[in-house]
Design an enzyme around this catalytic site. Structure first.
Site, PDB file in Angstrom:
ATOM      1  N   GLY A 283      28.282  12.309   3.199  1.00  0.00           N
ATOM      2  CA  GLY A 283      27.399  11.168   3.484  1.00  0.00           C
ATOM      3  C   GLY A 283      27.834   9.937   2.706  1.00  0.00           C
ATOM      4  O   GLY A 283      27.004   9.144   2.253  1.00  0.00           O
ATOM      5  N   GLY A 284      29.134   9.766   2.544  1.00  0.00           N
ATOM      6  CA  GLY A 284      29.681   8.705   1.694  1.00  0.00           C
ATOM      7  C   GLY A 284      29.455   7.291   2.183  1.00  0.00           C
ATOM      8  O   GLY A 284      29.593   6.338   1.409  1.00  0.00           O
TER       9      GLY A 284
ATOM     10  N   LEU B 271      23.484   4.693   2.131  1.00  0.00           N
ATOM     11  CA  LEU B 271      22.920   3.879   1.054  1.00  0.00           C
ATOM     12  C   LEU B 271      23.298   4.415  -0.336  1.00  0.00           C
ATOM     13  O   LEU B 271      23.833   3.687  -1.179  1.00  0.00           O
ATOM     14  CB  LEU B 271      21.394   3.855   1.223  1.00  0.00           C
ATOM     15  CG  LEU B 271      20.519   3.330   0.102  1.00  0.00           C
ATOM     16  CD1 LEU B 271      20.744   1.847  -0.123  1.00  0.00           C
ATOM     17  CD2 LEU B 271      19.051   3.591   0.423  1.00  0.00           C
TER      18      LEU B 271
ATOM     19  N   GLY C 234      25.499   6.954  -1.017  1.00  0.00           N
ATOM     20  CA  GLY C 234      26.951   7.166  -1.094  1.00  0.00           C
ATOM     21  C   GLY C 234      27.698   5.907  -1.492  1.00  0.00           C
ATOM     22  O   GLY C 234      28.582   5.927  -2.356  1.00  0.00           O
TER      23      GLY C 234
ATOM     24  N   TYR D 151      12.622  17.964   9.291  1.00  0.00           N
ATOM     25  CA  TYR D 151      13.517  17.434   8.256  1.00  0.00           C
ATOM     26  C   TYR D 151      13.069  17.917   6.868  1.00  0.00           C
ATOM     27  O   TYR D 151      13.883  18.362   6.048  1.00  0.00           O
ATOM     28  CB  TYR D 151      13.500  15.907   8.341  1.00  0.00           C
ATOM     29  CG  TYR D 151      14.301  15.191   7.294  1.00  0.00           C
ATOM     30  CD1 TYR D 151      15.691  15.097   7.401  1.00  0.00           C
ATOM     31  CD2 TYR D 151      13.683  14.579   6.204  1.00  0.00           C
ATOM     32  CE1 TYR D 151      16.435  14.423   6.446  1.00  0.00           C
ATOM     33  CE2 TYR D 151      14.425  13.902   5.244  1.00  0.00           C
ATOM     34  CZ  TYR D 151      15.801  13.826   5.363  1.00  0.00           C
ATOM     35  OH  TYR D 151      16.534  13.160   4.411  1.00  0.00           O
TER      36      TYR D 151
ATOM     37  N   LYS E  95      15.097  20.300   4.146  1.00  0.00           N
ATOM     38  CA  LYS E  95      15.420  19.815   2.798  1.00  0.00           C
ATOM     39  C   LYS E  95      14.871  20.766   1.724  1.00  0.00           C
ATOM     40  O   LYS E  95      15.541  21.033   0.724  1.00  0.00           O
ATOM     41  CB  LYS E  95      14.839  18.410   2.592  1.00  0.00           C
ATOM     42  CG  LYS E  95      15.654  17.303   3.263  1.00  0.00           C
ATOM     43  CD  LYS E  95      16.929  17.031   2.502  1.00  0.00           C
ATOM     44  CE  LYS E  95      17.679  15.826   3.008  1.00  0.00           C
ATOM     45  NZ  LYS E  95      19.013  15.708   2.391  1.00  0.00           N
TER      46      LYS E  95
ATOM     47  N   LYS F 229      13.106  -8.399   8.743  1.00  0.00           N
ATOM     48  CA  LYS F 229      12.016  -9.100   9.446  1.00  0.00           C
ATOM     49  C   LYS F 229      11.766 -10.482   8.832  1.00  0.00           C
ATOM     50  O   LYS F 229      11.538 -11.463   9.558  1.00  0.00           O
ATOM     51  CB  LYS F 229      10.716  -8.283   9.359  1.00  0.00           C
ATOM     52  CG  LYS F 229      10.591  -7.196  10.393  1.00  0.00           C
ATOM     53  CD  LYS F 229       9.205  -6.567  10.338  1.00  0.00           C
ATOM     54  CE  LYS F 229       9.008  -5.603  11.498  1.00  0.00           C
ATOM     55  NZ  LYS F 229       7.702  -4.938  11.466  1.00  0.00           N
TER      56      LYS F 229
ATOM     57  N   ASP G 256      -0.457   3.112   8.640  1.00  0.00           N
ATOM     58  CA  ASP G 256      -0.011   2.900   7.260  1.00  0.00           C
ATOM     59  C   ASP G 256       0.850   4.054   6.741  1.00  0.00           C
ATOM     60  O   ASP G 256       1.489   3.942   5.705  1.00  0.00           O
ATOM     61  CB  ASP G 256      -1.225   2.773   6.326  1.00  0.00           C
ATOM     62  CG  ASP G 256      -1.704   1.325   6.218  1.00  0.00           C
ATOM     63  OD1 ASP G 256      -0.860   0.419   6.317  1.00  0.00           O
ATOM     64  OD2 ASP G 256      -2.915   1.116   6.030  1.00  0.00           O
TER      65      ASP G 256
END
Length: 324
Positions: free
Chosen positions: A16-17, A20, A22, A146, A150, A197, A280
């Site tokens: 996953g280099g 963010l 990596g 997910y 994990k 945004k 939220d």
């Protein structure tokens, strides 16, 4: 063991280099002296190997022969994609994690540090959450696939230690933000999506529309802080049990506060509108960093306003290459 006096320098493979964390680790290794003499660091991009596939995973391990692995690779998506496709996220992430951990074991990798996520914590819990509470009830229903995949990394790490004496462990960062994040309006992490945004609203001269009430509270951690802590975990942390990487509970703040910091950093003077018809999500996920502080009482975190300013500046200067 003191890695600095090892007979053989580390060969580190980072899966996953290109993501963010990596990219942040690559920065610390190459720009901040994080690489010790003789070490080899390889940052693996998904296009070089699909880790869902065992043969491709084995081939890439054969190629680089790592002694140490930082495992960041995962199949991820935005909230709505997870809700629609939980089974897919469960199966792909179970495969990726099993392929990486079992191949590491078979090839004699000394240490693996995997990256978990704060979404693995039980949905119904007391706060603050600490490392002992991960499996105390089901995770939030929105991304159960997910989250369970994990959680299994922690279970597998215990198994490799119990059966083979392997030192495979994991870290649990809270809300990470920084350069090279995904700034997509819908699939990006909350701060990065808000930066994009705000940038767009300023450019178009329109009000800034923030989804939700702005009242949920989060602990945000700058990606380069996470990277520096990852290197410490790789070299010094000897436990199999995971460790939470987070700013303190007192640093938790509302989305509204963060929006104001972003508006400041991008010099946005327009109107900010909170769209309360949008969900939220979880109101808070307060995590304790007491364990981290026992090990590193003096570690200094980048203040949020400074990290936001650096990330906004990076986004503006790299708009063409940023993931939007």
């Amino acid at each position: 063991m003191d890695f600095q006096t090892r007979a053989e320098p580390m060969r580190v493979l980072v899966t996953g280099g290109s993501g963010l964390v990596g990219k942040a680790i690559e920065h610390v290794v190459k720009q901040e002296g994080g690489c010790l003499k003789g070490e080899q660091w390889t940052f693996l991009y998904s296009k070089e190997a699909n880790l869902v596939d065992l043969q491709q995973t084995r081939a890439v391990f054969e190629k680089y022969r790592p002694t140490h692995v930082i495992h960041l690779a995962a199949k991820v998506g935005g909230l709505y994609l997870h809700m629609k496709d939980n089974l897919h996220f469960l199966r792909d992430n179970l495969r990726i994690n099993d392929n990486v951990l079992q191949t590491s074991h078979e090839m004699g990798v000394t240490k693996v540090v995997s990256c978990l996520s704060s979404c693995i914590f039980p949905d119904k819990t007391t706060y603050p959450i600490d490392e002992s509470m991960i499996h105390n009830g089901p995770p939030h229903d929105s991304n159960f696939g997910y989250s369970h995949a994990k959680r299994m990394i922690d279970i597998q790490n215990r198994g490799y230690f119990a059966q083979h004496g392997r030192h495979y462990t994991a870290v649990i960062p809270t809300n990470v933000y920084g350069p090279y994040d995904n700034f997509n309006f819908e699939n990006g992490h909350v701060l990065s999506a808000l930066m994009h945004k705000t940038y767009a609203a300023k450019k178009e001269g329109t009000p800034l529309q923030v989804w939700g009430s702005g009242t949920p509270r989060r602990q945000f951690i700058y990606s380069l802080d996470v990277a520096r802590l990852f290197l410490w975990v790789l070299r010094e942390y000897d436990e199999i049990d995971p460790i939470i990487l987070s700013v303190g509970e007192e640093e938790e703040l509302t989305i509204k506060d963060a929006v104001e910091m972003i508006a400041d950093a991008l010099d946005f003077k327009g109107q900010i509108v909170f769209d309360t018809s949008k969900s939220d999500g979880q109101m808070k996920k307060t995590a304790s960093n007491a364990k981290l502080r026992r090990y590193l009482p003096d570690f200094t975190f980048t203040p949020l306003s400074e990290g936001i300013k650096k990330t906004c500046d990076w986004f503006v200067h790299n708009y063409d290459i940023a993931r939007t």
